[in-house]
Motif scaffolding. Structure first.
Motif, PDB file in Angstrom:
ATOM      1  N   ALA A  39      14.219  83.766  52.613  1.00 27.45           N
ATOM      2  CA  ALA A  39      13.292  82.634  52.724  1.00 27.45           C
ATOM      3  C   ALA A  39      14.038  81.362  52.337  1.00 27.45           C
ATOM      4  O   ALA A  39      15.035  81.403  51.609  1.00 27.45           O
ATOM      5  CB  ALA A  39      12.098  82.846  51.797  1.00 27.45           C
ATOM      6  N   GLU A  40      13.562  80.224  52.841  1.00 24.93           N
ATOM      7  CA  GLU A  40      14.238  78.952  52.550  1.00 24.93           C
ATOM      8  C   GLU A  40      14.344  78.666  51.064  1.00 24.93           C
ATOM      9  O   GLU A  40      15.312  78.069  50.610  1.00 24.93           O
ATOM     10  CB  GLU A  40      13.514  77.798  53.252  1.00 24.93           C
ATOM     11  N   ASP A  41      13.360  79.089  50.290  1.00 28.69           N
ATOM     12  CA  ASP A  41      13.369  78.819  48.853  1.00 28.69           C
ATOM     13  C   ASP A  41      13.904  79.997  48.030  1.00 28.69           C
ATOM     14  O   ASP A  41      13.795  80.019  46.813  1.00 28.69           O
ATOM     15  CB  ASP A  41      11.964  78.448  48.373  1.00 28.69           C
ATOM     16  N   ALA A  42      14.517  80.984  48.688  1.00 29.34           N
ATOM     17  CA  ALA A  42      15.020  82.173  47.994  1.00 29.34           C
ATOM     18  C   ALA A  42      16.177  81.807  47.075  1.00 29.34           C
ATOM     19  O   ALA A  42      17.001  80.947  47.392  1.00 29.34           O
ATOM     20  CB  ALA A  42      15.463  83.220  48.996  1.00 29.34           C
ATOM     21  N   THR A  43      16.226  82.465  45.949  1.00 27.27           N
ATOM     22  CA  THR A  43      17.319  82.296  44.999  1.00 27.27           C
ATOM     23  C   THR A  43      17.771  83.670  44.513  1.00 27.27           C
ATOM     24  O   THR A  43      17.076  84.670  44.695  1.00 27.27           O
ATOM     25  CB  THR A  43      16.886  81.451  43.785  1.00 27.27           C
ATOM     26  N   GLY A  44      18.924  83.711  43.898  1.00 25.62           N
ATOM     27  CA  GLY A  44      19.422  84.949  43.308  1.00 25.62           C
ATOM     28  C   GLY A  44      19.502  86.084  44.303  1.00 25.62           C
ATOM     29  O   GLY A  44      19.898  85.909  45.454  1.00 25.62           O
ATOM     30  N   ALA A  45      19.095  87.262  43.862  1.00 27.81           N
ATOM     31  CA  ALA A  45      19.199  88.476  44.676  1.00 27.81           C
ATOM     32  C   ALA A  45      18.364  88.411  45.952  1.00 27.81           C
ATOM     33  O   ALA A  45      18.621  89.150  46.900  1.00 27.81           O
ATOM     34  CB  ALA A  45      18.784  89.690  43.846  1.00 27.81           C
ATOM     35  N   GLU A  46      17.387  87.515  45.995  1.00 30.45           N
ATOM     36  CA  GLU A  46      16.547  87.371  47.192  1.00 30.45           C
ATOM     37  C   GLU A  46      17.204  86.496  48.264  1.00 30.45           C
ATOM     38  O   GLU A  46      16.764  86.476  49.400  1.00 30.45           O
ATOM     39  CB  GLU A  46      15.193  86.759  46.809  1.00 30.45           C
ATOM     40  N   ASN A  47      18.266  85.778  47.903  1.00 29.03           N
ATOM     41  CA  ASN A  47      18.931  84.848  48.811  1.00 29.03           C
ATOM     42  C   ASN A  47      20.071  85.539  49.555  1.00 29.03           C
ATOM     43  O   ASN A  47      21.223  85.142  49.475  1.00 29.03           O
ATOM     44  CB  ASN A  47      19.435  83.627  48.038  1.00 29.03           C
ATOM     45  N   VAL A  48      19.714  86.607  50.276  1.00 34.91           N
ATOM     46  CA  VAL A  48      20.693  87.447  50.950  1.00 34.91           C
ATOM     47  C   VAL A  48      20.153  87.826  52.329  1.00 34.91           C
ATOM     48  O   VAL A  48      19.006  88.236  52.450  1.00 34.91           O
ATOM     49  CB  VAL A  48      20.947  88.741  50.129  1.00 34.91           C
ATOM     50  N   GLU A  49      20.991  87.683  53.345  1.00 37.56           N
ATOM     51  CA  GLU A  49      20.648  88.224  54.659  1.00 37.56           C
ATOM     52  C   GLU A  49      21.148  89.664  54.698  1.00 37.56           C
ATOM     53  O   GLU A  49      22.273  89.951  54.276  1.00 37.56           O
ATOM     54  CB  GLU A  49      21.310  87.440  55.783  1.00 37.56           C
ATOM     55  N   HIS A  50      20.318  90.571  55.187  1.00 36.15           N
ATOM     56  CA  HIS A  50      20.760  91.958  55.281  1.00 36.15           C
ATOM     57  C   HIS A  50      20.085  92.661  56.450  1.00 36.15           C
ATOM     58  O   HIS A  50      19.056  92.219  56.952  1.00 36.15           O
ATOM     59  CB  HIS A  50      20.476  92.717  53.979  1.00 36.15           C
ATOM     60  N   ALA A  51      20.715  93.754  56.839  1.00 32.89           N
ATOM     61  CA  ALA A  51      20.149  94.633  57.863  1.00 32.89           C
ATOM     62  C   ALA A  51      20.395  96.069  57.423  1.00 32.89           C
ATOM     63  O   ALA A  51      21.373  96.362  56.740  1.00 32.89           O
ATOM     64  CB  ALA A  51      20.795  94.381  59.219  1.00 32.89           C
ATOM     65  N   ALA A  52      19.478  96.935  57.812  1.00 30.77           N
ATOM     66  CA  ALA A  52      19.612  98.365  57.556  1.00 30.77           C
ATOM     67  C   ALA A  52      19.578  99.081  58.889  1.00 30.77           C
ATOM     68  O   ALA A  52      18.723  98.786  59.731  1.00 30.77           O
ATOM     69  CB  ALA A  52      18.489  98.861  56.654  1.00 30.77           C
ATOM     70  N   LEU A  53      20.497  99.992  59.074  1.00 32.88           N
ATOM     71  CA  LEU A  53      20.567 100.783  60.290  1.00 32.88           C
ATOM     72  C   LEU A  53      20.721 102.251  59.929  1.00 32.88           C
ATOM     73  O   LEU A  53      21.233 102.576  58.853  1.00 32.88           O
ATOM     74  CB  LEU A  53      21.790 100.393  61.132  1.00 32.88           C
TER      75      LEU A  53
END
Length: 134
Positions: A39-53
């Motif tokens: 999210a635009e206001d994400a910080t810390g551990a939430e400020n990560v782009e990820h994908a699961a396959l």
């Protein structure tokens, strides 16, 4: 001795999550389970782009940076292999069993509905122990 219930995933840090997803889908028949942008206001551990396959019968997680790295719990990590993830019934007990035998990288910590801890194996490889809290 720690007895993992299962091998759950391998995690990778990549410079381009979209390119990694395309590679695993196009060349290894990976099935995309999720792909999330922070999210635009994400910080810390939430400020990560990820994908699961799912590739074969295992999960592969690709991150632009590890959540524990983004949270400032470890120094910046290079691209490539981040860790192997093993499910255990009790992360605290497993950490106590291992503490005299391998180097603890990150104390047991709660991330969402998981409790995780990280260790280094004998060759410096990172191992994640994870316990579901739900």
């Amino acid at each position: 001795m720690v007895s993992p219930e299962s091998f759950f995933h391998v995690a990778l840090k990549v410079p381009d999550v979209d390119a990694a997803v395309a590679f695993y889908r196009n060349h290894l028949e990976g099935d995309l389970l999720e792909h999330e942008q922070p999210a635009e206001d994400a910080t810390g551990a939430e400020n990560v782009e990820h994908a699961a396959l799912t590739v074969g019968d295992k999960r592969v997680y690709v991150f632009d940076r590890a959540p524990y790295e983004a949270a400032g719990l470890v120094d910046e990590l290079p691209y490539g292999f981040l860790h192997f993830g093993y499910v255990v019934p009790d992360v605290e007990a497993a950490a106590a069993d291992l503490e005299d035998h391998v180097r603890l990288v990150m104390e047991p910590t709660v991330f969402g509905d998981l409790k995780v801890a990280f260790f280094e194996g004998p060759a410096g490889e990172r191992l994640e122990l994870l316990e579901s809290l739900d």
